[in-house]
Design a protein around this motif. Sequence first.
Motif, PDB file in Angstrom:
ATOM      1  N   LEU A   1      86.218   3.299 100.628  1.00 32.17           N
ATOM      2  CA  LEU A   1      84.932   2.653 100.312  1.00 32.17           C
ATOM      3  C   LEU A   1      84.030   3.609  99.539  1.00 32.17           C
ATOM      4  O   LEU A   1      83.314   3.187  98.626  1.00 32.17           O
ATOM      5  N   GLN A   2      84.074   4.892  99.896  1.00 33.52           N
ATOM      6  CA  GLN A   2      83.265   5.888  99.191  1.00 33.52           C
ATOM      7  C   GLN A   2      83.670   5.976  97.723  1.00 33.52           C
ATOM      8  O   GLN A   2      82.810   6.101  96.850  1.00 33.52           O
ATOM      9  N   LYS A   3      84.966   5.911  97.471  1.00 39.71           N
ATOM     10  CA  LYS A   3      85.423   5.952  96.078  1.00 39.71           C
ATOM     11  C   LYS A   3      84.941   4.737  95.305  1.00 39.71           C
ATOM     12  O   LYS A   3      84.621   4.825  94.124  1.00 39.71           O
ATOM     13  N   LYS A   4      84.891   3.607  95.986  1.00 34.22           N
ATOM     14  CA  LYS A   4      84.496   2.359  95.331  1.00 34.22           C
ATOM     15  C   LYS A   4      82.979   2.212  95.201  1.00 34.22           C
ATOM     16  O   LYS A   4      82.469   1.809  94.160  1.00 34.22           O
ATOM     17  N   TYR A   5      82.232   2.555  96.283  1.00 36.60           N
ATOM     18  CA  TYR A   5      80.794   2.289  96.317  1.00 36.60           C
ATOM     19  C   TYR A   5      79.909   3.538  96.294  1.00 36.60           C
ATOM     20  O   TYR A   5      78.687   3.430  96.290  1.00 36.60           O
ATOM     21  N   GLY A   6      80.513   4.712  96.330  1.00 38.07           N
ATOM     22  CA  GLY A   6      79.733   5.950  96.313  1.00 38.07           C
ATOM     23  C   GLY A   6      78.819   6.076  97.521  1.00 38.07           C
ATOM     24  O   GLY A   6      79.234   5.835  98.654  1.00 38.07           O
ATOM     25  N   LYS A   7      77.543   6.418  97.276  1.00 36.61           N
ATOM     26  CA  LYS A   7      76.586   6.629  98.368  1.00 36.61           C
ATOM     27  C   LYS A   7      76.264   5.354  99.146  1.00 36.61           C
ATOM     28  O   LYS A   7      75.715   5.421 100.235  1.00 36.61           O
ATOM     29  N   ASP A   8      76.599   4.198  98.584  1.00 40.44           N
ATOM     30  CA  ASP A   8      76.322   2.935  99.264  1.00 40.44           C
ATOM     31  C   ASP A   8      77.465   2.484 100.177  1.00 40.44           C
ATOM     32  O   ASP A   8      77.420   1.385 100.733  1.00 40.44           O
ATOM     33  N   ALA A   9      78.468   3.317 100.360  1.00 36.80           N
ATOM     34  CA  ALA A   9      79.638   2.931 101.168  1.00 36.80           C
ATOM     35  C   ALA A   9      79.245   2.532 102.589  1.00 36.80           C
ATOM     36  O   ALA A   9      79.858   1.628 103.175  1.00 36.80           O
ATOM     37  N   TYR A  10      78.225   3.157 103.144  1.00 40.22           N
ATOM     38  CA  TYR A  10      77.812   2.863 104.523  1.00 40.22           C
ATOM     39  C   TYR A  10      77.409   1.399 104.700  1.00 40.22           C
ATOM     40  O   TYR A  10      77.457   0.859 105.806  1.00 40.22           O
ATOM     41  N   LYS A  11      77.028   0.736 103.624  1.00 46.83           N
ATOM     42  CA  LYS A  11      76.602  -0.663 103.706  1.00 46.83           C
ATOM     43  C   LYS A  11      77.768  -1.607 103.995  1.00 46.83           C
ATOM     44  O   LYS A  11      77.570  -2.776 104.291  1.00 46.83           O
ATOM     45  N   TYR A  12      78.996  -1.089 103.909  1.00 45.34           N
ATOM     46  CA  TYR A  12      80.189  -1.918 104.055  1.00 45.34           C
ATOM     47  C   TYR A  12      80.973  -1.611 105.331  1.00 45.34           C
ATOM     48  O   TYR A  12      82.143  -1.961 105.444  1.00 45.34           O
ATOM     49  N   VAL A  13      80.320  -0.979 106.296  1.00 46.72           N
ATOM     50  CA  VAL A  13      80.984  -0.609 107.547  1.00 46.72           C
ATOM     51  C   VAL A  13      81.462  -1.851 108.305  1.00 46.72           C
ATOM     52  O   VAL A  13      82.566  -1.857 108.857  1.00 46.72           O
ATOM     53  N   SER A  14      80.671  -2.908 108.329  1.00 46.49           N
ATOM     54  CA  SER A  14      81.094  -4.127 109.035  1.00 46.49           C
ATOM     55  C   SER A  14      82.371  -4.700 108.429  1.00 46.49           C
ATOM     56  O   SER A  14      83.291  -5.099 109.149  1.00 46.49           O
ATOM     57  N   GLU A  15      82.431  -4.750 107.097  1.00 42.14           N
ATOM     58  CA  GLU A  15      83.627  -5.255 106.428  1.00 42.14           C
ATOM     59  C   GLU A  15      84.836  -4.377 106.740  1.00 42.14           C
ATOM     60  O   GLU A  15      85.946  -4.871 106.921  1.00 42.14           O
ATOM     61  N   LEU A  16      84.603  -3.077 106.816  1.00 44.67           N
ATOM     62  CA  LEU A  16      85.674  -2.145 107.157  1.00 44.67           C
ATOM     63  C   LEU A  16      86.263  -2.506 108.521  1.00 44.67           C
ATOM     64  O   LEU A  16      87.486  -2.550 108.687  1.00 44.67           O
ATOM     65  N   PHE A  17      85.406  -2.803 109.490  1.00 44.81           N
ATOM     66  CA  PHE A  17      85.895  -3.117 110.830  1.00 44.81           C
ATOM     67  C   PHE A  17      86.537  -4.503 110.910  1.00 44.81           C
ATOM     68  O   PHE A  17      87.387  -4.743 111.772  1.00 44.81           O
ATOM     69  N   ILE A  18      86.172  -5.408 110.024  1.00 44.87           N
ATOM     70  CA  ILE A  18      86.863  -6.699 109.959  1.00 44.87           C
ATOM     71  C   ILE A  18      88.315  -6.463 109.536  1.00 44.87           C
ATOM     72  O   ILE A  18      89.248  -7.023 110.125  1.00 44.87           O
ATOM     73  N   ASP A  19      88.503  -5.610 108.529  1.00 44.05           N
ATOM     74  CA  ASP A  19      89.859  -5.270 108.092  1.00 44.05           C
ATOM     75  C   ASP A  19      90.620  -4.507 109.177  1.00 44.05           C
ATOM     76  O   ASP A  19      91.805  -4.740 109.407  1.00 44.05           O
ATOM     77  N   ALA A  20      89.911  -3.605 109.859  1.00 41.08           N
ATOM     78  CA  ALA A  20      90.549  -2.800 110.912  1.00 41.08           C
ATOM     79  C   ALA A  20      90.993  -3.686 112.077  1.00 41.08           C
ATOM     80  O   ALA A  20      92.021  -3.412 112.707  1.00 41.08           O
ATOM     81  N   LYS A  21      90.236  -4.757 112.350  1.00 36.00           N
ATOM     82  CA  LYS A  21      90.581  -5.664 113.451  1.00 36.00           C
ATOM     83  C   LYS A  21      91.965  -6.273 113.222  1.00 36.00           C
ATOM     84  O   LYS A  21      92.769  -6.376 114.146  1.00 36.00           O
ATOM     85  N   LYS A  22      92.245  -6.640 111.980  1.00 35.83           N
ATOM     86  CA  LYS A  22      93.554  -7.240 111.655  1.00 35.83           C
ATOM     87  C   LYS A  22      94.679  -6.232 111.911  1.00 35.83           C
ATOM     88  O   LYS A  22      95.699  -6.560 112.513  1.00 35.83           O
ATOM     89  N   SER A  23      94.478  -4.994 111.461  1.00 41.13           N
ATOM     90  CA  SER A  23      95.498  -3.958 111.667  1.00 41.13           C
ATOM     91  C   SER A  23      95.658  -3.634 113.141  1.00 41.13           C
ATOM     92  O   SER A  23      96.778  -3.438 113.635  1.00 41.13           O
TER      93      SER A  23
END
Length: 198
Positions: A13-35
Amino acid sequence: MTAKDIIAMYQKLQKKYGKDAYKYVSELFIDAKKSHKKDFTGKDHDQSLLSFKGKSLEKLIKYIIIDAIRSIGLEAINGNALERRVGTNLTDIQSKVKRNLLVDYGKLGCHLPDVDIIVFHPTTSEIIAVLSVKATLRERISQTGYWKLKLAADKYTRHIKVLFVTPDEDGVFQERKQISKSRAIAEVELDGSYILTK
Protein backbone atom coordinates in the motif's frame (compact mmCIF):
# COMPACT_ATOMS: atom_id res chain seq x y z
CA MET A 1 -1.54 -15.34 7.88
CA THR A 2 0.66 -13.54 10.42
CA ALA A 3 1.33 -9.98 11.54
CA LYS A 4 4.39 -10.04 9.24
CA ASP A 5 2.06 -10.75 6.34
CA ILE A 6 -0.05 -7.73 7.34
CA ILE A 7 3.04 -5.51 7.37
CA ALA A 8 4.07 -6.86 3.96
CA MET A 9 0.58 -6.02 2.65
CA TYR A 10 0.91 -2.53 4.12
CA GLN A 11 4.28 -2.06 2.42
CA LYS A 12 2.53 -2.70 -0.91
CA LEU A 13 0.00 0.00 0.00
CA GLN A 14 2.90 2.35 0.76
CA LYS A 15 4.29 1.80 -2.72
CA LYS A 16 0.90 2.54 -4.22
CA TYR A 17 -0.34 5.40 -1.99
CA GLY A 18 2.82 6.77 -0.35
CA LYS A 19 2.15 8.75 2.84
CA ASP A 20 -1.59 8.17 2.47
CA ALA A 21 -1.27 4.38 2.84
CA TYR A 22 -2.64 4.52 6.40
CA LYS A 23 -6.03 5.55 4.97
CA TYR A 24 -6.40 2.06 3.48
CA VAL A 25 -5.88 -0.03 6.63
CA SER A 26 -9.53 -1.18 6.68
CA GLU A 27 -9.28 -2.43 3.09
CA LEU A 28 -6.06 -4.22 3.99
CA PHE A 29 -7.86 -6.14 6.74
CA ILE A 30 -10.74 -7.03 4.42
CA ASP A 31 -8.19 -8.71 2.15
CA ALA A 32 -6.43 -10.28 5.15
CA LYS A 33 -9.75 -11.75 6.36
CA LYS A 34 -10.03 -13.80 3.15
CA SER A 35 -6.49 -15.16 3.53
CA HIS A 36 -7.00 -15.83 7.23
CA LYS A 37 -10.16 -17.84 6.49
CA LYS A 38 -8.32 -19.96 3.88
CA ASP A 39 -5.55 -20.76 6.41
CA PHE A 40 -7.91 -21.32 9.39
CA THR A 41 -8.33 -24.87 10.70
CA GLY A 42 -10.10 -24.37 14.06
CA LYS A 43 -13.77 -24.23 15.03
CA ASP A 44 -14.55 -20.53 15.60
CA HIS A 45 -13.15 -18.46 12.74
CA ASP A 46 -14.81 -15.20 13.86
CA GLN A 47 -13.19 -15.35 17.31
CA SER A 48 -9.82 -16.29 15.84
CA LEU A 49 -10.10 -13.44 13.33
CA LEU A 50 -10.89 -10.88 16.06
CA SER A 51 -7.84 -11.92 18.06
CA PHE A 52 -5.60 -11.97 14.97
CA LYS A 53 -6.89 -8.59 13.79
CA GLY A 54 -6.36 -6.93 17.17
CA LYS A 55 -2.78 -8.16 17.59
CA SER A 56 -1.91 -7.47 13.95
CA LEU A 57 -3.38 -3.96 14.08
CA GLU A 58 -1.22 -3.11 17.11
CA LYS A 59 1.93 -4.35 15.34
CA LEU A 60 0.96 -2.52 12.16
CA ILE A 61 0.43 0.79 13.98
CA LYS A 62 3.80 0.41 15.67
CA TYR A 63 5.37 -0.29 12.27
CA ILE A 64 3.68 2.80 10.79
CA ILE A 65 4.83 5.20 13.53
CA ILE A 66 8.20 3.78 14.64
CA ASP A 67 10.38 5.69 12.16
CA ALA A 68 8.76 9.02 13.08
CA ILE A 69 9.13 8.21 16.79
CA ARG A 70 12.81 7.32 16.41
CA SER A 71 13.47 10.40 14.27
CA ILE A 72 12.72 12.59 17.32
CA GLY A 73 14.85 10.48 19.67
CA LEU A 74 12.10 8.37 21.23
CA GLU A 75 11.35 4.64 21.28
CA ALA A 76 8.22 2.49 21.51
CA ILE A 77 7.33 -0.88 23.02
CA ASN A 78 4.16 -2.94 22.99
CA GLY A 79 2.31 -2.83 26.30
CA ASN A 80 1.83 -6.58 26.49
CA ALA A 81 5.62 -7.03 26.27
CA LEU A 82 5.94 -5.28 29.63
CA GLU A 83 2.91 -7.05 31.09
CA ARG A 84 4.21 -10.55 30.32
CA ARG A 85 7.84 -10.03 31.28
CA VAL A 86 9.09 -9.78 34.84
CA GLY A 87 12.42 -9.31 36.60
CA THR A 88 15.40 -10.57 34.63
CA ASN A 89 13.35 -10.89 31.43
CA LEU A 90 13.27 -7.09 31.17
CA THR A 91 16.15 -4.86 30.12
CA ASP A 92 17.04 -2.04 32.54
CA ILE A 93 15.23 0.45 30.28
CA GLN A 94 12.11 -1.73 30.01
CA SER A 95 12.07 -2.21 33.78
CA LYS A 96 12.20 1.57 34.32
CA VAL A 97 9.50 2.16 31.71
CA LYS A 98 7.29 -0.39 33.47
CA ARG A 99 7.83 1.27 36.84
CA ASN A 100 7.11 4.72 35.35
CA LEU A 101 3.73 3.53 34.08
CA LEU A 102 2.41 1.72 37.15
CA VAL A 103 -0.87 2.88 38.68
CA ASP A 104 -0.91 2.69 42.49
CA TYR A 105 -3.99 1.10 44.08
CA GLY A 106 -2.66 1.35 47.62
CA LYS A 107 -3.14 -1.90 49.56
CA LEU A 108 -4.22 -3.62 46.34
CA GLY A 109 -0.82 -3.07 44.73
CA CYS A 110 0.46 -1.37 41.61
CA HIS A 111 -0.81 -2.37 38.19
CA LEU A 112 -0.02 -1.53 34.58
CA PRO A 113 -2.75 0.17 32.59
CA ASP A 114 -4.11 -1.76 29.63
CA VAL A 115 -2.34 0.06 26.77
CA ASP A 116 -1.14 -1.24 23.44
CA ILE A 117 1.92 0.91 22.62
CA ILE A 118 4.13 2.93 24.97
CA VAL A 119 6.25 5.79 23.62
CA PHE A 120 9.20 6.67 25.86
CA HIS A 121 12.58 8.38 26.01
CA PRO A 122 15.22 5.62 25.64
CA THR A 123 17.79 7.13 28.00
CA THR A 124 15.56 8.46 30.79
CA SER A 125 12.69 5.94 30.43
CA GLU A 126 10.27 8.85 30.76
CA ILE A 127 6.96 7.91 29.20
CA ILE A 128 5.69 10.45 26.68
CA ALA A 129 2.46 8.78 25.52
CA VAL A 130 0.50 5.56 25.50
CA LEU A 131 -1.63 4.43 22.58
CA SER A 132 -4.77 2.36 22.65
CA VAL A 133 -5.21 0.70 19.24
CA LYS A 134 -8.63 -0.73 18.38
CA ALA A 135 -10.38 -1.66 15.12
CA THR A 136 -13.63 -0.07 16.28
CA LEU A 137 -14.47 2.66 18.76
CA ARG A 138 -16.76 0.36 20.75
CA GLU A 139 -13.86 -1.89 21.73
CA ARG A 140 -12.92 -0.93 25.26
CA ILE A 141 -12.98 2.86 24.76
CA SER A 142 -14.41 3.29 28.27
CA GLN A 143 -11.42 1.37 29.58
CA THR A 144 -9.05 3.71 27.72
CA GLY A 145 -10.87 6.71 29.25
CA TYR A 146 -10.58 5.11 32.68
CA TRP A 147 -6.80 4.69 32.33
CA LYS A 148 -6.46 8.33 31.23
CA LEU A 149 -8.21 9.43 34.41
CA LYS A 150 -6.05 7.15 36.58
CA LEU A 151 -2.81 8.38 34.98
CA ALA A 152 -3.95 12.02 35.28
CA ALA A 153 -4.69 11.57 39.00
CA ASP A 154 -1.05 10.89 39.96
CA LYS A 155 1.62 13.60 39.84
CA TYR A 156 4.17 11.11 38.47
CA THR A 157 2.02 10.00 35.53
CA ARG A 158 -0.22 13.01 34.76
CA HIS A 159 2.09 14.20 31.96
CA ILE A 160 1.54 10.99 29.94
CA LYS A 161 -0.63 11.55 26.87
CA VAL A 162 -3.29 8.91 26.23
CA LEU A 163 -4.07 8.54 22.52
CA PHE A 164 -6.58 6.41 20.64
CA VAL A 165 -5.86 4.99 17.16
CA THR A 166 -8.53 3.33 15.03
CA PRO A 167 -9.48 2.65 11.42
CA ASP A 168 -13.04 3.44 12.67
CA GLU A 169 -14.52 0.34 11.10
CA ASP A 170 -17.89 0.98 12.72
CA GLY A 171 -18.00 4.54 11.30
CA VAL A 172 -18.60 6.23 14.66
CA PHE A 173 -16.37 9.20 13.82
CA GLN A 174 -18.11 9.69 10.48
CA GLU A 175 -21.54 10.27 12.04
CA ARG A 176 -22.23 14.00 12.19
CA LYS A 177 -25.70 14.23 13.76
CA GLN A 178 -25.86 11.83 16.68
CA ILE A 179 -22.70 11.55 18.77
CA SER A 180 -22.35 8.22 20.58
CA LYS A 181 -21.17 7.82 24.16
CA SER A 182 -18.04 6.04 22.87
CA ARG A 183 -17.13 8.95 20.61
CA ALA A 184 -17.80 11.47 23.40
CA ILE A 185 -15.37 9.58 25.65
CA ALA A 186 -12.75 9.47 22.89
CA GLU A 187 -13.06 13.17 22.10
CA VAL A 188 -13.42 14.57 25.62
CA GLU A 189 -11.43 12.32 27.94
CA LEU A 190 -8.43 11.41 25.78
CA ASP A 191 -5.55 13.58 24.58
CA GLY A 192 -6.13 12.69 20.94
CA SER A 193 -7.87 10.28 18.60
CA TYR A 194 -6.33 9.32 15.27
CA ILE A 195 -8.60 7.93 12.59
CA LEU A 196 -7.07 5.81 9.81
CA THR A 197 -9.60 6.32 7.05
CA LYS A 198 -10.21 8.03 3.75
